[in-house]
Scaffold this motif. Structure first.
Motif, mmCIF file in Angstrom:
data_model
loop_
_atom_site.group_PDB
_atom_site.id
_atom_site.type_symbol
_atom_site.label_atom_id
_atom_site.label_comp_id
_atom_site.label_asym_id
_atom_site.label_seq_id
_atom_site.Cartn_x
_atom_site.Cartn_y
_atom_site.Cartn_z
ATOM 1 N N CYS A 87 -7.937 -8.062 -18.721
ATOM 2 C CA CYS A 87 -7.276 -8.073 -17.086
ATOM 3 C C CYS A 87 -6.658 -9.730 -16.731
ATOM 4 O O CYS A 87 -7.422 -10.460 -16.744
ATOM 5 C CB CYS A 87 -8.493 -7.820 -16.037
ATOM 6 S SG CYS A 87 -8.944 -6.005 -16.103
ATOM 7 N N TRP A 88 -5.337 -9.651 -16.634
ATOM 8 C CA TRP A 88 -4.715 -10.523 -16.188
ATOM 9 C C TRP A 88 -4.544 -10.833 -14.785
ATOM 10 O O TRP A 88 -3.749 -9.787 -14.194
ATOM 11 C CB TRP A 88 -3.295 -10.796 -17.036
ATOM 12 C CG TRP A 88 -2.595 -11.921 -16.681
ATOM 13 C CD1 TRP A 88 -2.909 -13.262 -16.058
ATOM 14 C CD2 TRP A 88 -1.243 -12.413 -17.171
ATOM 15 N NE1 TRP A 88 -1.907 -14.173 -15.953
ATOM 16 C CE2 TRP A 88 -0.835 -13.697 -16.518
ATOM 17 C CE3 TRP A 88 -0.114 -11.582 -17.721
ATOM 18 C CZ2 TRP A 88 0.350 -14.200 -16.788
ATOM 19 C CZ3 TRP A 88 0.907 -12.171 -18.043
ATOM 20 C CH2 TRP A 88 1.436 -13.509 -17.332
ATOM 21 N N LEU A 89 -5.091 -11.974 -14.074
ATOM 22 C CA LEU A 89 -5.035 -11.597 -12.637
ATOM 23 C C LEU A 89 -3.984 -12.834 -12.340
ATOM 24 O O LEU A 89 -3.961 -13.999 -12.904
ATOM 25 C CB LEU A 89 -6.386 -12.462 -12.085
ATOM 26 C CG LEU A 89 -7.475 -11.389 -11.698
ATOM 27 C CD1 LEU A 89 -8.039 -10.649 -12.819
ATOM 28 C CD2 LEU A 89 -8.332 -11.958 -10.755
ATOM 29 N N VAL A 90 -3.032 -12.389 -11.470
ATOM 30 C CA VAL A 90 -2.153 -13.327 -11.003
ATOM 31 C C VAL A 90 -1.935 -13.421 -9.324
ATOM 32 O O VAL A 90 -2.558 -12.319 -8.688
ATOM 33 C CB VAL A 90 -0.665 -13.008 -11.385
ATOM 34 C CG1 VAL A 90 -0.627 -12.928 -13.141
ATOM 35 C CG2 VAL A 90 -0.389 -11.415 -10.898
ATOM 36 N N GLU A 91 -1.471 -14.206 -8.460
ATOM 37 C CA GLU A 91 -1.447 -14.130 -7.347
ATOM 38 C C GLU A 91 0.368 -13.395 -6.910
ATOM 39 O O GLU A 91 1.000 -13.168 -7.769
ATOM 40 C CB GLU A 91 -1.228 -15.666 -6.923
ATOM 41 C CG GLU A 91 -2.396 -16.218 -6.775
ATOM 42 C CD GLU A 91 -2.230 -17.728 -6.196
ATOM 43 O OE1 GLU A 91 -1.289 -18.151 -5.953
ATOM 44 O OE2 GLU A 91 -3.602 -18.229 -6.082
ATOM 45 N N PRO A 92 0.192 -12.976 -5.809
ATOM 46 C CA PRO A 92 1.384 -11.962 -5.318
ATOM 47 C C PRO A 92 2.826 -12.981 -5.243
ATOM 48 O O PRO A 92 3.124 -12.712 -3.858
ATOM 49 C CB PRO A 92 0.930 -11.278 -4.176
ATOM 50 C CG PRO A 92 0.051 -12.321 -3.603
ATOM 51 C CD PRO A 92 -0.596 -12.923 -4.505
ATOM 52 N N VAL A 93 3.200 -13.764 -6.170
ATOM 53 C CA VAL A 93 4.337 -14.564 -5.997
ATOM 54 C C VAL A 93 5.360 -14.255 -7.090
ATOM 55 O O VAL A 93 4.880 -13.932 -8.025
ATOM 56 C CB VAL A 93 4.111 -15.937 -5.938
ATOM 57 C CG1 VAL A 93 3.062 -16.154 -4.540
ATOM 58 C CG2 VAL A 93 3.119 -16.545 -6.923
ATOM 59 N N THR A 94 6.517 -14.310 -6.873
ATOM 60 C CA THR A 94 7.711 -14.214 -7.613
ATOM 61 C C THR A 94 7.705 -15.391 -8.841
ATOM 62 O O THR A 94 8.516 -15.181 -9.620
ATOM 63 C CB THR A 94 8.934 -13.436 -7.280
ATOM 64 O OG1 THR A 94 9.333 -14.693 -6.301
ATOM 65 C CG2 THR A 94 8.493 -12.354 -6.869
ATOM 66 N N PHE A 95 7.272 -16.356 -8.320
ATOM 67 C CA PHE A 95 7.409 -17.643 -9.254
ATOM 68 C C PHE A 95 6.621 -17.702 -10.451
ATOM 69 O O PHE A 95 5.439 -17.513 -10.366
ATOM 70 C CB PHE A 95 7.455 -18.886 -8.406
ATOM 71 C CG PHE A 95 7.265 -20.214 -9.196
ATOM 72 C CD1 PHE A 95 8.474 -20.720 -9.696
ATOM 73 C CD2 PHE A 95 6.012 -20.843 -9.583
ATOM 74 C CE1 PHE A 95 8.497 -21.856 -10.415
ATOM 75 C CE2 PHE A 95 5.844 -22.023 -10.305
ATOM 76 C CZ PHE A 95 7.283 -22.623 -10.847
ATOM 77 N N VAL A 96 7.154 -17.722 -11.494
ATOM 78 C CA VAL A 96 6.389 -17.942 -12.616
ATOM 79 C C VAL A 96 6.395 -19.261 -13.396
ATOM 80 O O VAL A 96 7.318 -19.792 -13.868
ATOM 81 C CB VAL A 96 6.885 -16.914 -13.839
ATOM 82 C CG1 VAL A 96 5.985 -17.078 -15.177
ATOM 83 C CG2 VAL A 96 6.724 -15.634 -13.189
ATOM 84 N N GLY A 97 5.199 -19.903 -13.147
ATOM 85 C CA GLY A 97 5.166 -21.254 -13.742
ATOM 86 C C GLY A 97 4.628 -21.545 -15.335
ATOM 87 O O GLY A 97 4.631 -20.487 -15.949
ATOM 88 N N ALA A 98 4.414 -22.611 -15.744
ATOM 89 C CA ALA A 98 4.201 -22.956 -17.096
ATOM 90 C C ALA A 98 2.740 -22.302 -17.498
ATOM 91 O O ALA A 98 2.660 -21.905 -18.723
ATOM 92 C CB ALA A 98 3.996 -24.558 -17.375
#
Length: 301
Positions: A87-98
């Motif tokens: 399960c890859w958790l991410v925040e609800p933002v469209t910016f993809v950082g390094a």
């Protein structure tokens, strides 16, 4: 009956520990608003009629600044091959950082293992415009391939049942690995160490907490059911020691009272807690000291 191991991965501070605690309905992993709160691999067990899920909470994947950071990163990466579902958790933002790009690259590198990958968009309660979720999902679909996508809020408990449904869909058939009453595979001694460290993160607001470790030296139960717990709070500088102790011992007392309450809640028993502060300069770059402070899988270093 289905059973298997499920890894929760992501950048620091995306809410992996909070999600895991919410899914099992009990606080095991410590949480804070500080990045890199989780240092160890933490396993918790969720059992129901459909089977058993062993959640593996890992340190946030980040660019290491010392040997401890390198070790934490290797723990997270190692679980890719050791689990049944990721399960890859991410925040609800469209910016993809390094950090996100690195995780996407790692997922592509383990494609040959054919592990199902679920994208979990966490913290949806922070979105003012719910329609933005569509853009977030589109952004991450460009980074990696996913078997499923679930949007949740760990703090509000939104869509947690849906996430469990999706996880069970991809788990293999198998027996229960642990008794139905088992909630975690971690010894209570180690949980106590983490709960004490959690309170240092809570009360000490400078950069000091990143250089703090906790080691329980005594954990004994008396005949009357009371527990005696003695622990060292390790820091890297003499000046840090003074801040942790506080004027007239006020800070260490505050940390101790809060930590004792947390440990008592876990044990459902009274606890006599004694804390000591010790200085071990640059311990985060000392492999022997990292091993001494109970970090498992030290062969990764």
């Amino acid at each position: 009956m289905k059973s298997g191991y499920v890894s929760l991965i992501g950048r620091p501070n995306v809410g992996k520990s909070t999600l895991m605690n919410a899914l099992i309905g009990q606080k095991i992993a410590i949480t804070s608003d500080r990045p890199q709160t989780t240092r160890k691999k933490i396993e918790t067990v969720y059992t129901e009629d459909r089977g058993q899920i062993i959640f593996v909470d890992t340190p946030g994947i980040h660019k290491p600044k010392n040997k401890l950071g390198e070790y934490m990163d290797k723990i997270a990466e190692k679980t890719f091959a050791d689990v049944d579902v990721i399960c890859w958790l991410v925040e609800p933002v469209t910016f993809v950082g390094a950090g996100e790009e690195r995780i996407a690259a790692l997922l592509k590198s383990v494609n040959h293992l054919r592990r199902p990958v679920i994208l979990v968009v966490n913290k949806t309660d922070t979105l003012k415009n719910k329609e933005m979720i569509t853009e977030v999902i589109k952004t991450y679909k460009e980074q990696a391939e996913f078997n499923d996508i679930v949007c949740v809020s760990s703090t509000e408990g939104t869509n947690l049942d849906e996430l469990l449904d999706v996880i069970f869909k991809y788990l293999p058939e198998g027996p229960l690995y642990y008794d139905e009453d088992t909630v975690t595979t971690i010894p209570m001694r180690s949980i106590a160490e983490e709960l004490i460290r959690e309170q240092t993160l809570r009360y000490i607001k400078e950069e000091i907490p990143h250089g703090i470790a906790v080691m329980v030296n005594r954990f004994e139960e008396r005949n009357n059911g009371l527990f005696d717990v003695e622990a060292d709070i390790i820091c890297e500088k003499d000046s840090h020691k003074g801040i942790i102790i506080g004027k007239g011992g006020a800070m260490i007392k505050k940390i101790g009272i809060a930590a004792r309450a947390e440990i008592e809640d876990q044990l459902e028993a009274q606890v006599n807690l004694k804390l000591f502060v010790k200085v071990r300069k640059n311990w985060r770059d000392n492999e022997n000291l990292i091993k001494n402070y109970c970090y498992e899988d030290t062969n990764l270093m």
